[in-house]
Structures are given as C-alpha cells and as structure tokens.
Enzyme design. Structure first.
Site, PDB file in Angstrom:
ATOM      1  CE  LYS A  22      -1.731   1.832   3.883  1.00 46.93           C
ATOM      2  NZ  LYS A  22      -1.435   3.271   3.988  1.00 46.93           N
ATOM      3  CG  ASN A  23       2.297   2.680   3.471  1.00 49.25           C
ATOM      4  OD1 ASN A  23       1.147   3.023   3.173  1.00 49.25           O
ATOM      5  ND2 ASN A  23       2.654   2.389   4.699  1.00 49.25           N
ATOM      6  CB  CYS A 116      -4.925   6.499  10.284  1.00 49.55           C
ATOM      7  SG  CYS A 116      -5.293   5.103   9.221  1.00 49.55           S
ATOM      8  NE  ARG A 121      -0.522  10.385   9.711  1.00 47.72           N
ATOM      9  CZ  ARG A 121      -0.935   9.383   8.920  1.00 47.72           C
ATOM     10  NH1 ARG A 121      -2.193   9.039   8.915  1.00 47.72           N
ATOM     11  NH2 ARG A 121      -0.088   8.782   8.105  1.00 47.72           N
ATOM     12  CG  ASP A 304       2.533   1.429   9.244  1.00 46.45           C
ATOM     13  OD1 ASP A 304       2.869   1.591   8.066  1.00 46.45           O
ATOM     14  OD2 ASP A 304       2.268   2.362  10.023  1.00 46.45           O
ATOM     15  NE  ARG A 396      -7.083   4.447   3.954  1.00 47.09           N
ATOM     16  CZ  ARG A 396      -6.117   4.871   4.774  1.00 47.09           C
ATOM     17  NH1 ARG A 396      -6.349   4.972   6.054  1.00 47.09           N
ATOM     18  NH2 ARG A 396      -4.923   5.191   4.313  1.00 47.09           N
TER      19      ARG A 396
HETATM   20  C1  EPZ Z   1       3.896   6.923   6.064  1.00 45.60           C
HETATM   21  O1  EPZ Z   1       3.146   7.960   6.666  1.00 45.60           O
HETATM   22  C2  EPZ Z   1       2.922   5.774   5.944  1.00 45.60           C
HETATM   23  N1  EPZ Z   1       1.792   6.215   5.120  1.00 45.60           N
HETATM   24  C3  EPZ Z   1       2.425   5.376   7.328  1.00 45.60           C
HETATM   25  O2  EPZ Z   1       1.592   4.237   7.157  1.00 45.60           O
HETATM   26  C4  EPZ Z   1       3.624   4.983   8.177  1.00 45.60           C
HETATM   27  O3  EPZ Z   1       3.170   4.700   9.482  1.00 45.60           O
HETATM   28  C5  EPZ Z   1       4.624   6.145   8.221  1.00 45.60           C
HETATM   29  O4  EPZ Z   1       4.997   6.510   6.884  1.00 45.60           O
HETATM   30  C6  EPZ Z   1       5.874   5.799   8.993  1.00 45.60           C
HETATM   31  O5  EPZ Z   1       6.456   4.654   8.435  1.00 45.60           O
HETATM   32  C7  EPZ Z   1       1.947   6.269   3.794  1.00 45.60           C
HETATM   33  O6  EPZ Z   1       3.004   5.960   3.260  1.00 45.60           O
HETATM   34  C8  EPZ Z   1       0.749   6.735   3.019  1.00 45.60           C
HETATM   35  P1  EPZ Z   1       5.976  10.135   8.330  1.00 45.60           P
HETATM   36  P2  EPZ Z   1       3.738   9.457   6.739  1.00 45.60           P
HETATM   37  O7  EPZ Z   1       5.962  11.390   7.535  1.00 45.60           O
HETATM   38  O8  EPZ Z   1       4.534   9.730   5.525  1.00 45.60           O
HETATM   39  C9  EPZ Z   1       5.890  13.386  11.760  1.00 45.60           C
HETATM   40  C10 EPZ Z   1      -0.270   2.913   7.485  1.00 45.60           C
HETATM   41  O9  EPZ Z   1      -0.825   2.431   8.480  1.00 45.60           O
HETATM   42  N2  EPZ Z   1       5.962  14.379  10.671  1.00 45.60           N
HETATM   43  O10 EPZ Z   1       7.145   9.213   8.245  1.00 45.60           O
HETATM   44  O11 EPZ Z   1       2.645  10.371   7.081  1.00 45.60           O
HETATM   45  C11 EPZ Z   1       4.575  12.638  11.752  1.00 45.60           C
HETATM   46  O12 EPZ Z   1       3.597  13.366  12.443  1.00 45.60           O
HETATM   47  C12 EPZ Z   1       0.207   4.331   7.524  1.00 45.60           C
HETATM   48  O13 EPZ Z   1      -0.035   2.289   6.413  1.00 45.60           O
HETATM   49  C13 EPZ Z   1       6.117  15.724  10.990  1.00 45.60           C
HETATM   50  O14 EPZ Z   1       6.175  16.107  12.167  1.00 45.60           O
HETATM   51  O15 EPZ Z   1       4.700   9.296   7.992  1.00 45.60           O
HETATM   52  C14 EPZ Z   1       4.930  11.362  12.454  1.00 45.60           C
HETATM   53  O16 EPZ Z   1       4.890  11.571  13.852  1.00 45.60           O
HETATM   54  C15 EPZ Z   1      -0.042   5.005   8.856  1.00 45.60           C
HETATM   55  N3  EPZ Z   1       6.178  16.631   9.987  1.00 45.60           N
HETATM   56  C16 EPZ Z   1       6.374  11.111  12.009  1.00 45.60           C
HETATM   57  O17 EPZ Z   1       6.869  12.359  11.539  1.00 45.60           O
HETATM   58  C17 EPZ Z   1       6.116  16.255   8.667  1.00 45.60           C
HETATM   59  O18 EPZ Z   1       6.190  17.129   7.793  1.00 45.60           O
HETATM   60  C18 EPZ Z   1       6.516  10.103  10.883  1.00 45.60           C
HETATM   61  O19 EPZ Z   1       5.690  10.526   9.853  1.00 45.60           O
HETATM   62  C19 EPZ Z   1       5.963  14.884   8.367  1.00 45.60           C
HETATM   63  C20 EPZ Z   1       5.893  13.977   9.370  1.00 45.60           C
END
Ligand code: EPZ
Length: 417
Positions: A22-23, A116, A121, A304, A396
């Site tokens: 998915k990701n 989610c 986020r 995840d 999803r």
């Molecule tokens: C991706 O989300 C995945 N989603 C998530 O999978 C996964 O949990 C996550 O990466 C971490 O591996 C998709 O790929 C669509 P991050 P993403 O940016 O990109 C903070 C699932 O269940 N952050 O790595 O949103 C954020 O709040 C989903 O399949 C900032 O502060 O994750 C989080 O605490 C859930 N500012 C941490 O970083 C930003 O600009 C990691 O977020 C971006 C992120």
C-alpha cells in the site's frame, strides 16, 4: 457501513498470497503525474486507497487501463486542477500530488490531506522542503497553494526521517534545475520502490534506501515501468496470526530483509518459522514469552505493525512493554483489547501488557487501519464471535482480507451494519 464478524479459534493452514505494498502504490500512482508518457505498473494491490487515487488521477484527466497483470496510466492529457477536499481529506497520500503537480506545473492547489487519526500528522517538513526548492507556500481556505517560478536544487535536512516528506521532496526536485541532497531521509523499502520507478522514467536519483539521497534534476521524464514490492505490513500481520493459529500456514510473497526486525522480535517470543525464498511457513507456537517492543523508523520495528503486535503480546507469558515512538496517538486499540479480556495498562504511548490472557469476542471498533488489524488478530484468537465496526479503515490497506483468511480456514465474514 460494513462490519466484520469473526468466529475465533480456528486453525489456519494453506497459503496466503501477499499483495503489492500500500505504502508504495500510494506514492507510485501520484508519481505518474511527473511524465506525459505511459506508465506500466505491475502487482497493484486491490485496496480502496488505490481506487481513491485512481479516481483522483482520472479527475485530473488521466486515462487508466486495467489489464490482468498490470495497469497502464497515461497522463498525457491531464490538466492541473485543484485537488478538492472531497479527494484530499479521504486519504493521507493525497499529499503526494503536491510534489508531483508542483514539479510538472510549478503550481499545486490541494486541500488538507486526510488519513488515519493517529496523531497530528503535520506536513511542515514537506512544505519547508518545497520552499528550499524555490516554491512559495500559501495556506488559504483550508488548502495549500504552492507555486514556483522555477524549481532549483537545494540541500535539505529533515528534522525527522519522514517517509512522506522524503518522497514528496524527491517528486518536487526530480525536474528541478540542479542537484538536491536530502539528508536524514527515510530509508523505507517503499521509497526504494518509488525511486526505482522514477529512475525507469529517466530520473537520476541516487542513495534511495540510505539516509542521504541525491537527485540530479532532469528536463523531462519518459515512459515508466515498475513492479510494486510485496506489502511487508500485510505479511507481518498474517505472520502474527500464524504464530497464534497457524498449522503450516504459508505466507507467500515476502522479501525477508524487509521483515528482519519483525521476524527477529517474533523469534524472541519463542515463535519459529521456516523461511524459503519468498515464502514463510509458520505454525502456532506452543508457548510465547513476554518481550519488549519499541517502534522506530526503518529498519527498526515498523510503527504500522505495533498495533497488531500488541495483540500478540497479550498471548505472551509475562509482562511485555510496548512503546510506540513514531505517532503520538496510536494506542486507541488498547481499550478495545482490554474490553476483550486483555490486561493492559497504558501510560501515554507505552503499554504494559500482562499475558497470557484469554480473549473473548465482543463488539470492537477499528479506530484506524492498523488498530483494525489489531482487532482482526484479536478476533481470530478470541473465543466466541467478535464484531469489528468501522472496517472501511481495514479495507484501505488489506486486499481481499476476508477471502484470504477464509481460504486458510478462518470463520470470517463481511456484513452490512
Ligand atoms: C507513512 O506515513 C505511511 N503512510 C504510514 O503508514 C507509516 O506509518 C509512516 O509513513 C511511517 O512509516 C503512507 O506511506 C501513506 P511520516 P507518513 O511522515 O509519511 C511526523 C499505514 O498504516 N511528521 O514518516 O505520514 C509525523 O507526524 C500508515 O499504512 C512531521 O512532524 O509518515 C509522524 O509523527 C499510517 N512533519 C512522524 O513524523 C512532517 O512534515 C513520521 O511521519 C511529516 C511527518
């Protein structure tokens, strides 16, 4: 609305085929916007996020052909339109259209992304990176308007190794003038998958999978071809069901190195598996021992799989500590596990899980995609019937989950609420 009913305790044997990640696909589909040539994508998973993203591409004017083994996306005649709230709020990955549309048109207009409810986020790292590349970011009427006269290479250091920011900034720099470095980049395998796709179109991106990625901007991109890698989170979820209920359950279509942290941790509980190429054979463990689990960025234990792992820990003898470190609000499944008979104390994002406890079927809620996975694992082992509501979240990210589990012996069905 639909719900899932599970009559628990059934042994699982046979083969579960893992689908495309998915990701990966949620980034690969928006990446097709970067070229006006045709793109061929193999191993596309049958999940609702793909349907939603294909709707968004079609809304922009994309022509999508569906073949048995692959899809063809033709963005030759797309137009740059505002990605409205109807689309952007339904899926987190809508934010990838920011980098892709900015790159192709030097303008992107998109309402706040969805996804989610597992924390605030923010996307500050994405937006700061766009500005470093020469873009202007405005926020107006709950949408982002991102524009640039020209996009130029930059040195970008990410405060957090964010998956989304890493991918979005690759999109925004791949057609920029000059060289971009992304430091403290995320190293997830899905990023390597997307970069492989972009390089197949003629992009010049180096270092994907490490924390330092270099992008040499090119003037245009051509045809792209890619195969979506197997979904390590889907595989890990079924692996967890296998150590609780398996009888030579075969999980087919894994890439072992993508699951090292999970396999190592599950082995620590006393679970055993046979791994042969892209297949894992797993059977119910006679006894599982308590372990401590702390999620972290790749290659650590993936956030995840933290929620479904919490369910496994309820079946481990002794006291386990589970700590979620990536998201600040990803523990909503704990109260539902306790309502089934688990014995878990929660301190912010750390859970003390006392096992082994018998779980009893009841009605529980899938508060988000992977909380839903935790409920699925719980329902599969609980006595009696478990009813899981809000299962749209689950659909999803887990393709054909009712069929896949039914085919290996589970008593599970999807019904209207
Ligand atoms: C991706 O989300 C995945 N989603 C998530 O999978 C996964 O949990 C996550 O990466 C971490 O591996 C998709 O790929 C669509 P991050 P993403 O940016 O990109 C903070 C699932 O269940 N952050 O790595 O949103 C954020 O709040 C989903 O399949 C900032 O502060 O994750 C989080 O605490 C859930 N500012 C941490 O970083 C930003 O600009 C990691 O977020 C971006 C992120």
């Amino acid at each position: 609305m639909k719900k899932i009913l599970i009559n628990g305790g059934k042994k699982l044997s046979g083969t579960i085929k893992i689908g495309g990640a998915k990701n990966s696909i949620v980034a690969i589909l928006p990446a097709t916007v970067l070229t006006n040539k045709k793109c061929k994508i193999y191993n596309v998973p049958n999940i609702s996020d793909v349907k939603k993203l294909n709707e968004m591409l079609t809304f922009l004017g994309a022509k999508i052909e569906y073949k048995d083994e692959y899809i063809i996306v033709d963005n030759n005649s797309i137009n740059n339109k505002e990605i409205t709230k109807e689309f952007s709020s339904s899926i987190r990955a809508s934010y990838y259209f920011m980098g892709a549309l900015l790159s192709r048109y030097h303008r992107a207009e998109i309402s706040y992304p969805g996804g989610c409810v597992i924390g605030s986020r923010p996307i500050d790292l994405h937006l700061k990176g766009f500005e470093k590349l020469g873009a202007k970011v405005e926020v107006k009427d709950n949408k982002y308007i991102i524009t640039a006269d020209e996009l130029h290479g930059a040195d970008i250091f990410l405060d957090i190794a964010s998956v989304g920011a890493t991918v979005n900034l690759i999109f925004a720099s791949v057609l920029a003038k000059g060289i971009t470095h992304i430091w403290n980049a995320a190293k997830e395998p899905e990023i390597v998958n997307v970069v492989t796709f972009l390089n197949s179109m003629g992009a010049r991106i180096y270092g994907a999978g490490t924390d330092a990625i270099t992008i040499e901007g090119v003037s245009e991109l051509g045809n792209g071809t890619v195969e979506v890698i197997p979904d390590r989170i889907e595989a890990g979820t079924y692996l967890m069901m296998g150590i609780l209920l398996g009888e030579n359950l075969i999980i087919d279509g894994i890439i072992k190195e993508h699951l090292e942290a999970v396999i190592t941790k599950l082995r620590e509980t006393g679970a055993t598996f046979e791994i042969e190429g892209s297949k894992i054979t797993v059977s119910k463990a006679l006894k599982l021992n308590a372990v401590n689990v702390k999620t972290s960025v790749y290659p650590g234990f993936p956030t995840d799989l933290g929620q479904p792992m919490s369910t496994v820990l309820t079946q481990c003898e002794g006291e386990s500590l589970f700590e979620e470190t990536i998201y600040e609000d990803r523990m909503r499944h704990i109260k539902h596990l306790n309502s089934m008979g688990a014995n878990i104390s929660l301190y912010n994002s750390t859970a003390l899980i006392r096992g082994k406890t018998k779980l009893k079927g009841t009605t529980v809620v899938a508060t988000d995609l992977r909380a839903g996975a935790a409920m699925l694992v719980a329902g599969m082992i609980a006595s009696g019937t478990t009813e899981i509501t809000n299962i749209e979240h689950i659909l999803r990210g887990y393709e054909n989950i009712v069929d896949k589990l039914t085919n290996v012996g589970a008593k599970i069905k999807l019904v209207d609420e």
